[in-house]
Design an enzyme around this catalytic site. Sequence first.
Site, PDB file in Angstrom:
ATOM      1  N   ARG A 165       3.571   7.374  -5.152  1.00  0.00           N
ATOM      2  CA  ARG A 165       4.643   7.428  -6.143  1.00  0.00           C
ATOM      3  C   ARG A 165       5.602   8.586  -5.954  1.00  0.00           C
ATOM      4  O   ARG A 165       6.734   8.537  -6.425  1.00  0.00           O
ATOM      5  CB  ARG A 165       4.026   7.518  -7.557  1.00  0.00           C
ATOM      6  CG  ARG A 165       3.293   6.261  -7.967  1.00  0.00           C
ATOM      7  CD  ARG A 165       2.297   6.549  -9.062  1.00  0.00           C
ATOM      8  NE  ARG A 165       1.178   7.344  -8.568  1.00  0.00           N
ATOM      9  CZ  ARG A 165       0.178   7.787  -9.315  1.00  0.00           C
ATOM     10  NH1 ARG A 165       0.178   7.532 -10.605  1.00  0.00           N
ATOM     11  NH2 ARG A 165      -0.803   8.483  -8.776  1.00  0.00           N
ATOM     12  N   ARG A 197      -4.332   8.205   4.270  1.00  0.00           N
ATOM     13  CA  ARG A 197      -4.123   7.040   5.148  1.00  0.00           C
ATOM     14  C   ARG A 197      -4.531   7.270   6.597  1.00  0.00           C
ATOM     15  O   ARG A 197      -4.494   6.316   7.395  1.00  0.00           O
ATOM     16  CB  ARG A 197      -2.661   6.577   5.081  1.00  0.00           C
ATOM     17  CG  ARG A 197      -2.175   6.261   3.672  1.00  0.00           C
ATOM     18  CD  ARG A 197      -2.973   5.162   3.005  1.00  0.00           C
ATOM     19  NE  ARG A 197      -2.445   4.850   1.684  1.00  0.00           N
ATOM     20  CZ  ARG A 197      -2.869   3.861   0.922  1.00  0.00           C
ATOM     21  NH1 ARG A 197      -3.883   3.093   1.307  1.00  0.00           N
ATOM     22  NH2 ARG A 197      -2.333   3.644  -0.269  1.00  0.00           N
ATOM     23  N   ARG A 253      14.160 -11.718  -2.669  1.00  0.00           N
ATOM     24  CA  ARG A 253      14.777 -12.491  -3.746  1.00  0.00           C
ATOM     25  C   ARG A 253      16.149 -13.007  -3.331  1.00  0.00           C
ATOM     26  O   ARG A 253      16.602 -14.062  -3.771  1.00  0.00           O
ATOM     27  CB  ARG A 253      14.929 -11.566  -4.959  1.00  0.00           C
ATOM     28  CG  ARG A 253      15.183 -12.300  -6.202  1.00  0.00           C
ATOM     29  CD  ARG A 253      15.207 -11.393  -7.393  1.00  0.00           C
ATOM     30  NE  ARG A 253      15.549 -12.175  -8.549  1.00  0.00           N
ATOM     31  CZ  ARG A 253      16.005 -11.700  -9.681  1.00  0.00           C
ATOM     32  NH1 ARG A 253      16.161 -10.405  -9.827  1.00  0.00           N
ATOM     33  NH2 ARG A 253      16.301 -12.501 -10.669  1.00  0.00           N
ATOM     34  N   GLN A 275       0.838  -1.212   0.000  1.00  0.00           N
ATOM     35  CA  GLN A 275       0.000   0.000   0.000  1.00  0.00           C
ATOM     36  C   GLN A 275       0.869   1.257   0.000  1.00  0.00           C
ATOM     37  O   GLN A 275       0.590   2.226  -0.711  1.00  0.00           O
ATOM     38  CB  GLN A 275      -0.923   0.003   1.232  1.00  0.00           C
ATOM     39  CG  GLN A 275      -1.964  -1.104   1.189  1.00  0.00           C
ATOM     40  CD  GLN A 275      -2.801  -1.188   2.461  1.00  0.00           C
ATOM     41  OE1 GLN A 275      -2.358  -0.818   3.551  1.00  0.00           O
ATOM     42  NE2 GLN A 275      -4.009  -1.699   2.342  1.00  0.00           N
ATOM     43  N   LEU A 276       1.943   1.209   0.777  1.00  0.00           N
ATOM     44  CA  LEU A 276       2.811   2.389   0.898  1.00  0.00           C
ATOM     45  C   LEU A 276       3.445   2.788  -0.437  1.00  0.00           C
ATOM     46  O   LEU A 276       3.483   3.970  -0.802  1.00  0.00           O
ATOM     47  CB  LEU A 276       3.901   2.109   1.951  1.00  0.00           C
ATOM     48  CG  LEU A 276       4.903   3.231   2.212  1.00  0.00           C
ATOM     49  CD1 LEU A 276       4.214   4.463   2.807  1.00  0.00           C
ATOM     50  CD2 LEU A 276       6.015   2.767   3.140  1.00  0.00           C
ATOM     51  N   SER A 334      15.090  -7.294   0.358  1.00  0.00           N
ATOM     52  CA  SER A 334      14.888  -8.175  -0.795  1.00  0.00           C
ATOM     53  C   SER A 334      14.407  -9.558  -0.348  1.00  0.00           C
ATOM     54  O   SER A 334      15.038 -10.195   0.495  1.00  0.00           O
ATOM     55  CB  SER A 334      16.200  -8.318  -1.560  1.00  0.00           C
ATOM     56  OG  SER A 334      16.070  -9.325  -2.538  1.00  0.00           O
TER      57      SER A 334
END
Length: 237
Positions: free
Chosen positions: A80, A167, A90, A75-76, A88
């Site tokens: 943009r 928010r 990944r 959401q954060l 990460s």
Amino acid sequence: MKVTLLGYVDDVERIIAACSEATRSKPSDSLLTTLSQEDARKHIARVLSRGHEGISEFAYFIFSISDVSRVLTHQLVRHRIASYLQMSSREMDLSNVDFVVPPKIKEGSKTAKIFEEAVDTARARYKELLTAGIKYEDARYLLPSCIETHISVAMNARSLNNLFGLRLCGRAQWEIRELAAKMREIVKLITPSLFWSEPRPCVRQGFCPEGKKSCGFWKSEEFQKEREKFKRGYPNE
Ligand SMILES: Cc1cc2nc3c(=O)[nH]c(=O)nc-3n(C[C@H](O)[C@H](O)[C@H](O)COP(=O)(O)OP(=O)(O)OC[C@H]3O[C@@H](n4cnc5c(N)ncnc54)[C@H](O)[C@@H]3O)c2cc1C
């Protein structure tokens, strides 16, 4: 949830006021030597109340946010006008990271058990995939979005005001509301003149822009009192 302010532009209210004054007089560096913080705050209040929000873009804040879910960071990062660096999934083994349980699930012993079992199963299967030679980057696909993460964010005051408005609204989810409240508490202490005294869009606008999905606050007596209070001063007082 842990929210830490890592850095910000020092003395930024005076800098902004000097740059803003300089649009009508001598250069900002000479104004900066004489301008008091009090006068700078008054100047900013006046300019913002006329709707010239661009001046708040000079003020940057860098936060470290940890012990939050990937639901929250998803959401954060929709905001943009900001820069992000996130842990990460990944490159890291997430077998032992904690997870965030929503309070409504946690408060029921049955629901808490369902949730915990599902997370434990996901973790066990994740480990099995790693043992079978699957890389972190592929094994992570089965992890739930409640797993904890951390993220660094750089955002200017204008963008933060936008985030607080969206928010801290009663319609936003509990976790990001908690984050917005903590961030706001921190930045208001540093540069109070740059942040709206009242971030909720309904109180600022006089009605709820959420239509049928409204939380209903704007029809309450409390709302009328808050609205009157808001209308009396500069928006950032
Ligand atoms: C209660 C709630 C429910 C939500 N539900 C959903 C949902 O169901 N689905 C969903 O996808 N999102 C949802 N969102 C996310 C929401 O739509 C926004 O993406 C998010 O709040 C970021 O807001 P923003 O675009 O104003 O912020 P930023 O991206 O930081 O932008 C700030 C402002 O800059 C301007 N701006 C930025 N980029 C552009 C551009 N490309 N063009 C023109 N102007 C630009 C706009 O004025 C914008 O308001 C929800 C948000 C809230 C608070």
